[in-house]
Scaffold this active site. Structure first.
Site, PDB file in Angstrom:
ATOM      1  N   PRO A 274       1.472   0.808  10.912  1.00  0.00           N
ATOM      2  CA  PRO A 274       2.843   0.863  10.416  1.00  0.00           C
ATOM      3  C   PRO A 274       3.119  -0.241   9.399  1.00  0.00           C
ATOM      4  CG  PRO A 274       2.783  -0.240  12.523  1.00  0.00           C
ATOM      5  CD  PRO A 274       1.381   0.210  12.258  1.00  0.00           C
ATOM      6  N   GLY A 275       3.858   0.078   8.360  1.00  0.00           N
ATOM      7  CA  GLY A 275       4.273  -0.934   7.387  1.00  0.00           C
ATOM      8  C   GLY A 275       5.788  -0.971   7.344  1.00  0.00           C
ATOM      9  N   ARG A 276       6.339   0.052   6.699  1.00  0.00           N
ATOM     10  CA  ARG A 276       7.789   0.142   6.504  1.00  0.00           C
ATOM     11  C   ARG A 276       8.579  -0.004   7.812  1.00  0.00           C
ATOM     12  NH1 ARG A 276       9.884   3.018   2.170  1.00  0.00           N
ATOM     13  NH2 ARG A 276       7.917   4.148   2.011  1.00  0.00           N
ATOM     14  N   CYS A 341      15.432  -3.954 -20.083  1.00  0.00           N
ATOM     15  CA  CYS A 341      15.610  -3.039 -21.209  1.00  0.00           C
ATOM     16  C   CYS A 341      14.985  -1.678 -20.931  1.00  0.00           C
ATOM     17  CB  CYS A 341      14.999  -3.654 -22.459  1.00  0.00           C
ATOM     18  SG  CYS A 341      15.543  -5.349 -22.664  1.00  0.00           S
TER      19      CYS A 341
HETATM   20  C1  LIG Z   1       0.602   2.470   2.942  1.00  0.00           C
HETATM   21  C2  LIG Z   1      -0.264   2.765   4.087  1.00  0.00           C
HETATM   22  C3  LIG Z   1       0.210   2.580   5.394  1.00  0.00           C
HETATM   23  C4  LIG Z   1       1.612   2.146   5.717  1.00  0.00           C
HETATM   24  O1  LIG Z   1       2.556   3.123   5.452  1.00  0.00           O
HETATM   25  P1  LIG Z   1       4.075   2.942   5.936  1.00  0.00           P
HETATM   26  O2  LIG Z   1       4.756   4.160   5.471  1.00  0.00           O
HETATM   27  O3  LIG Z   1       4.610   1.711   5.282  1.00  0.00           O
HETATM   28  O4  LIG Z   1       4.058   2.818   7.415  1.00  0.00           O
HETATM   29  C5  LIG Z   1      -0.684   2.808   6.430  1.00  0.00           C
HETATM   30  N1  LIG Z   1      -1.966   3.208   6.204  1.00  0.00           N
HETATM   31  C6  LIG Z   1      -2.429   3.401   4.961  1.00  0.00           C
HETATM   32  C7  LIG Z   1      -3.841   3.831   4.781  1.00  0.00           C
HETATM   33  C8  LIG Z   1      -1.609   3.191   3.870  1.00  0.00           C
HETATM   34  O5  LIG Z   1      -2.081   3.394   2.634  1.00  0.00           O
END
Ligand SMILES: *Cc1c(COP(=O)(O)O)cnc(C)c1O
Length: 416
Positions: A274-276, A341
């Site tokens: 997970p990231g977001r 711009c």
């Molecule tokens: C970007 C990415 C993530 C994270 O995605 P989120 O939508 O931010 O959770 C996880 N795995 C891979 C391989 C990614 O490229």
């Protein structure tokens, strides 16, 4: 859930007034809440406690070292997509054995470094890449591990730029080719294929696409098992959506309830990326109102923060809520734009925004993910400062750039 709330009509981050932070550190300013950041990680960990996955936070969402370290100290691993992110991951103190590495275009140098550092495994995206990893590992006299990234051909129901699991996307390997590769697994003498990986896209608000993708790979895992091909890991990627506007995304618990039974049935160790979900609502970006301009057709609020600071509106037509630092009852329709711009330099269009004056500040909400990490120096603008708030304490986690910083690597050319 997040810790950016009005108290006595003043927007606060945890126990600090955002206004005090911008007076002290200037704008544009990224402000993160430590509590929100860690709370999201813990929510996910608790929801999945039954299967104890390795949660590899996706570095590209927000790669600040301080943020990586907070999560690594809580036990997270990291999902990286480049040599630069490997460098950051190790610098933040992440044990190599908690790092997984995806990307369709890993270079020889990046692969060699990742092998030498002993990462957990590569998520391999093509047969050519697998051959390359095998040969580099051979030169280094090492055996390295990989998971095959499967392209499950499912529709993630999100913005087309952030879907990654359709067969027309550049990511992963289709099931037929993956099967052929797995049958040939013993030909790769310096690579052990230890798992499968999927990541179908980002900002996915329903469980159904995840379930569909996981069902496809669990079926595939059974088929492999029948051929005597045993794996250790299943990496289910990231992609969990968050609330920017009126979305009602599945919670971590709902997601877990849907997928844990499927995951358990594989008997494999689970990894997620997970990231977001972890960092998105843990950050805001604050801008100062420079000018208010009324044209025959529109009203523009011009702020000191542009698409170089936050490109999501321009790139994905993304929605970010815009709030004043002190509650204002009146609002009016305007475009919120930056100084760059380009007509694509906007943060909000035709939006009801609090009726601010020149010199006031506006907070752009939910900018923790893909905010600073996608920022640039376009128009030779300095990249913003980042601060982290923990209760009533604040720490600078990235200094504002200086003009010297932006020309640091440039050299004059001598004609003779
Ligand atoms: C970007 C990415 C993530 C994270 O995605 P989120 O939508 O931010 O959770 C996880 N795995 C891979 C391989 C990614 O490229």
């Amino acid at each position: 859930m997040h810790d950016f709330k009005y108290k006595n009509n003043q927007l606060c981050c945890e126990k600090i007034k955002v206004h005090d932070l911008v007076e002290r550190f200037g704008t544009p300013l990224h402000i993160y809440s430590y509590n929100t950041l860690t709370d999201h990680y813990i929510k996910l960990r608790n929801a999945f406690s039954e299967i104890k996955p390795l949660i590899c936070y996706s570095v590209k969402a927000n790669s600040n070292l301080a943020i990586l370290k907070v999560l690594v100290d809580k036990g997270a691993g990291l999902d990286i997509v480049s040599g630069g992110e490997l460098f950051r991951a190790l610098k933040a103190g992440c044990p190599a054995k908690r790092i997984v590495y995806a990307s369709v275009g890993k270079t020889e140098a990046e692969i060699a470094t990742a092998i030498s550092k002993g990462i957990l495994f590569f998520n391999v995206e093509s047969l050519s890449e697998l051959r390359s990893i095998d040969s580099i590992a051979g030169q280094l006299d090492k055996i390295t591990r990989v998971a095959i990234r499967i392209n499950p051909d499912v529709e993630a129901k999100t913005h087309k730029f952030i879907t990654t699991g359709k067969i027309t996307n550049k990511f992963g390997i289709d099931l037929n080719n993956a099967y052929k590769i797995l049958l040939l697994r013993n030909k790769f003498r310096n690579v052990k294929i230890c798992g499968l990986h999927i990541h179908i896209g980002s900002q996915i608000t329903e469980s159904a696409p995840f379930v569909a993708a996981i069902e496809k790979v669990t079926g595939f895992i059974k088929k492999l098992g029948a051929r005597g091909i045993k794996l250790e890991y299943l990496n289910i990627g990231g992609g969990l959506g968050i609330i920017y506007d009126k979305e009602a995304p599945q919670t971590a618990q709902v997601y877990a309830d849907e997928v844990v039974p499927l995951l358990k049935s594989t008997g494999l160790s689970i990894i997620m990326e997970p990231g977001r979900f972890i960092v998105g609502n843990a950050g805001i970006l604050v801008a100062k109102v420079l000018y208010i301009k009324t044209t025959p057709k529109k009203k523009f609020i011009i702020v000191d923060c542009g698409m170089n600071d936050l490109i999501r509106p321009a790139l994905y037509d993304a929605y970010h809520n815009i709030l004043p630092l002190r509650k204002i009852s009146k609002s009016e329709k305007a475009d919120l734009v930056g100084p760059i711009c380009e007509s694509g330099d906007f943060l909000a269009k035709e939006r009801l925004i609090a009726k601010v004056k020149e010199g006031d500040y506006l907070a752009v909400m939910s900018t923790g993910a893909y905010g600073f990490s996608m920022s640039s120096n376009y128009n030779s603008r300095l990249r913003a400062a980042e601060v982290m708030v923990n209760k009533n304490k604040v720490s600078v986690i990235r200094k504002r750039e200086t003009y010297a910083d932006i020309v640091r690597n440039e050299l004059f050319f001598k004609a003779e």
